[in-house]
Design a protein around this motif. Structure first.
Motif, short mmCIF file in Angstrom:
data_model
loop_
_atom_site.label_atom_id
_atom_site.label_comp_id
_atom_site.label_asym_id
_atom_site.label_seq_id
_atom_site.Cartn_x
_atom_site.Cartn_y
_atom_site.Cartn_z
N GLY A 1 2.60 -4.77 -3.24
CA GLY A 1 1.66 -3.89 -2.57
C GLY A 1 1.16 -2.76 -3.45
N GLY A 2 1.90 -2.49 -4.52
CA GLY A 2 1.51 -1.41 -5.42
C GLY A 2 0.72 -1.85 -6.63
N ILE A 3 0.50 -3.18 -6.78
CA ILE A 3 -0.22 -3.64 -7.97
C ILE A 3 -1.36 -4.60 -7.67
CG2 ILE A 3 1.78 -3.35 -9.47
CD1 ILE A 3 2.21 -6.38 -9.33
N LEU A 4 -1.39 -5.24 -6.50
CA LEU A 4 -2.46 -6.18 -6.18
C LEU A 4 -3.71 -5.43 -5.70
CD1 LEU A 4 -0.45 -9.06 -4.45
CD2 LEU A 4 -1.35 -8.97 -6.79
N PRO A 5 -4.88 -6.07 -5.76
CA PRO A 5 -6.13 -5.34 -5.48
C PRO A 5 -6.20 -4.66 -4.12
CG PRO A 5 -6.62 -7.43 -6.53
CD PRO A 5 -5.15 -7.43 -6.25
N ASN A 6 -5.91 -5.38 -3.05
CA ASN A 6 -6.02 -4.77 -1.72
C ASN A 6 -5.03 -3.62 -1.55
OD1 ASN A 6 -6.93 -4.63 1.07
ND2 ASN A 6 -4.92 -5.48 1.59
N GLY A 7 -3.80 -3.84 -2.01
CA GLY A 7 -2.78 -2.80 -1.89
C GLY A 7 -3.13 -1.55 -2.65
N THR A 8 -3.68 -1.71 -3.83
CA THR A 8 -4.02 -0.52 -4.63
C THR A 8 -5.27 0.17 -4.10
OG1 THR A 8 -5.07 -2.01 -6.24
CG2 THR A 8 -2.85 -1.24 -6.72
N ASN B 1 -6.09 0.24 -0.91
CA ASN B 1 -5.56 0.97 0.26
C ASN B 1 -4.68 2.13 -0.15
OD1 ASN B 1 -6.82 -0.82 1.97
ND2 ASN B 1 -5.00 -2.05 2.33
N GLY B 2 -4.05 2.00 -1.31
CA GLY B 2 -3.08 3.01 -1.74
C GLY B 2 -3.69 4.32 -2.18
N ILE B 3 -5.00 4.38 -2.34
CA ILE B 3 -5.63 5.63 -2.75
C ILE B 3 -5.55 6.65 -1.61
CG2 ILE B 3 -7.75 6.74 -3.55
CD1 ILE B 3 -8.51 4.05 -4.84
N VAL B 4 -6.16 6.32 -0.47
CA VAL B 4 -6.05 7.22 0.68
C VAL B 4 -4.68 7.07 1.35
CG1 VAL B 4 -7.07 7.90 2.90
CG2 VAL B 4 -8.53 7.11 1.04
N GLY B 5 -4.18 5.82 1.41
CA GLY B 5 -2.86 5.60 1.99
C GLY B 5 -1.78 6.33 1.22
N GLY B 6 -1.94 6.42 -0.11
CA GLY B 6 -0.97 7.14 -0.93
C GLY B 6 -0.99 8.63 -0.66
N ALA C 1 1.41 4.33 7.00
CA ALA C 1 0.41 4.99 6.14
C ALA C 1 -0.64 4.01 5.66
CB ALA C 1 1.10 5.64 4.95
N GLY C 2 -0.52 2.74 6.04
CA GLY C 2 -1.51 1.74 5.65
C GLY C 2 -1.41 1.28 4.22
N SER C 3 -0.23 1.46 3.60
CA SER C 3 -0.13 1.10 2.18
C SER C 3 1.30 0.72 1.81
CB SER C 3 -0.58 2.28 1.31
OG SER C 3 0.10 3.46 1.69
N PRO C 4 1.77 -0.46 2.26
CA PRO C 4 3.13 -0.89 1.90
C PRO C 4 3.27 -1.07 0.40
CG PRO C 4 1.90 -2.69 2.89
CD PRO C 4 1.08 -1.45 3.09
N GLY C 5 4.34 -0.53 -0.17
CA GLY C 5 4.60 -0.65 -1.59
C GLY C 5 3.89 0.39 -2.44
N VAL C 6 3.20 1.34 -1.79
CA VAL C 6 2.43 2.33 -2.55
C VAL C 6 3.35 3.17 -3.44
CG1 VAL C 6 2.54 4.08 -0.72
CG2 VAL C 6 0.67 4.13 -2.38
N SER D 1 1.92 5.93 -5.65
CA SER D 1 1.30 7.23 -5.45
C SER D 1 -0.21 7.00 -5.42
CB SER D 1 1.66 8.21 -6.57
OG SER D 1 1.14 7.75 -7.81
N TRP D 2 -0.96 7.96 -4.91
CA TRP D 2 -2.40 7.76 -4.80
C TRP D 2 -3.06 7.61 -6.17
CZ3 TRP D 2 -6.22 10.60 -7.01
CH2 TRP D 2 -5.89 11.86 -7.49
N TRP D 3 -2.60 8.40 -7.14
CA TRP D 3 -3.24 8.35 -8.46
C TRP D 3 -2.89 7.06 -9.20
CZ3 TRP D 3 0.19 7.97 -12.43
CH2 TRP D 3 1.49 8.46 -12.21
N ALA D 4 -1.66 6.57 -9.02
CA ALA D 4 -1.30 5.30 -9.64
C ALA D 4 -2.11 4.16 -9.02
CB ALA D 4 0.19 5.03 -9.47
#
Length: 293
Positions: free
Chosen positions: A214-221, A223-228, A257-262, A264-267
């Protein structure tokens, strides 16, 4: 370059696509945020009082005053960002379908100039979609969440910046994805199936084996911007999750938070930027020598 950018804006404004897609953008952003806001407004009952104490204690917040509106907003804008991604698909793939790509390339000094102008134009469109998405979601938060649980001023600003950044990046991602495939129907179907189904299934299915997908695939990352940003506000990203929260509760909390495996937002922003550049670069390279006759 200025004239080329103006031409691209006129081209997109002459079509119905830009405003037709605003309709689902508004509906998705508002209703997902509103529904999630209603659920998370009673956050303690939603995930269990013990987990709330685990989260609120380390970050020094009263469990009754957790900014759950930030979680709702993250969910709304994360799903809604699929709309600017689809808009980006039409940028090049749509021109190949309508045969206007020949005119686009022949009226520019060279293809690099034409593609650069298109990129700059769609950065602007992505920012517009991001602003609309954030504005609609912010209204939904205010209507569904108690005022004491709204984000702070700093969190509002962070979420605004994250939403606009994510919308710009997914728009560019859509351009590259569509340029590589050159087929609007194929690109749209594959994009939706991957972002909504395949990647989520992989993340959930392999959670017990690896939490990193969730922290490296396209959808997860994406989502991880705002989710992070939301996860960081609650201390539930992978870097600072309280140690007494078990493995599966971690998944539930990060899903909130809508971002499993996140991480951080900047990562997430950096990794998704890399994904964007991969597809954009492939699309760019492929269009330098592609026959347009």
């Amino acid at each position: 370059m200025g004239n080329l950018v103006k031409a691209e804006f006129r081209k997109t404004l002459s079509l119905n696509t830009w405003w037709v897609l605003i309709i689902p953008l508004v509906l998705v952003a508002f209703w997902l945020t509103f529904v999630w806001g209603k659920i998370t407004n009673d956050f303690a009952d939603f995930i269990g009082s013990s987990e709330v104490r685990d989260i609120s204690g380390p970050i020094g917040l009263d469990p009754d005053k957790l900014p759950v509106g930030l979680l709702a907003l993250a969910h709304g804008v994360n799903i809604a960002q699929l709309i600017p991604a689809l808009f980006g698909v039409f940028a090049l793939a749509g021109e190949y379908r309508s045969k206007t790509i020949t005119t686009t390339f022949l009226t520019a000094p060279n293809r690099i100039s034409a593609l650069t102008a298109k990129m700059l134009t769609y950065v602007g469109w992505g920012a517009i979609y991001g602003l609309i998405s954030f504005g609609v979601s912010a209204v939904a938060v205010m209507l569904s969440v108690d005022a004491g649980r709204w984000p702070t001023a700093g969190q509002w600003l962070a979420a605004l910046g994250g939403t606009v950044l994510a919308a710009v990046l997914v728009t560019l991602f859509g351009i590259g994805f569509g340029a590589v495939l050159r087929s609007v129907p194929l690109a749209v179907v594959l994009l939706l199936v991957w972002f909504l189904i395949i990647e989520n299934v992989l993340v959930f299915a392999l959670w017990g084996t690896t939490d990193i997908l969730g922290g490296i695939l396209p959808n997860g990352t994406a989502n991880g911007i705002v989710g992070g940003i939301a996860a960081s506000a609650f201390g539930i990203n992978s870097l600072n999750l309280p140690g007494n929260v078990d493995h599966w509760t971690q998944l539930g909390l990060q899903l909130a938070a809508g971002s499993p495996g996140v991480i951080s937002w900047w990562a997430s922003a950096l990794i998704f930027f890399a994904w964007t550049m991969v597809f954009f670069g492939l699309g760019w390279a492929g269009n330098q020598k592609r026959d347009i006759t």
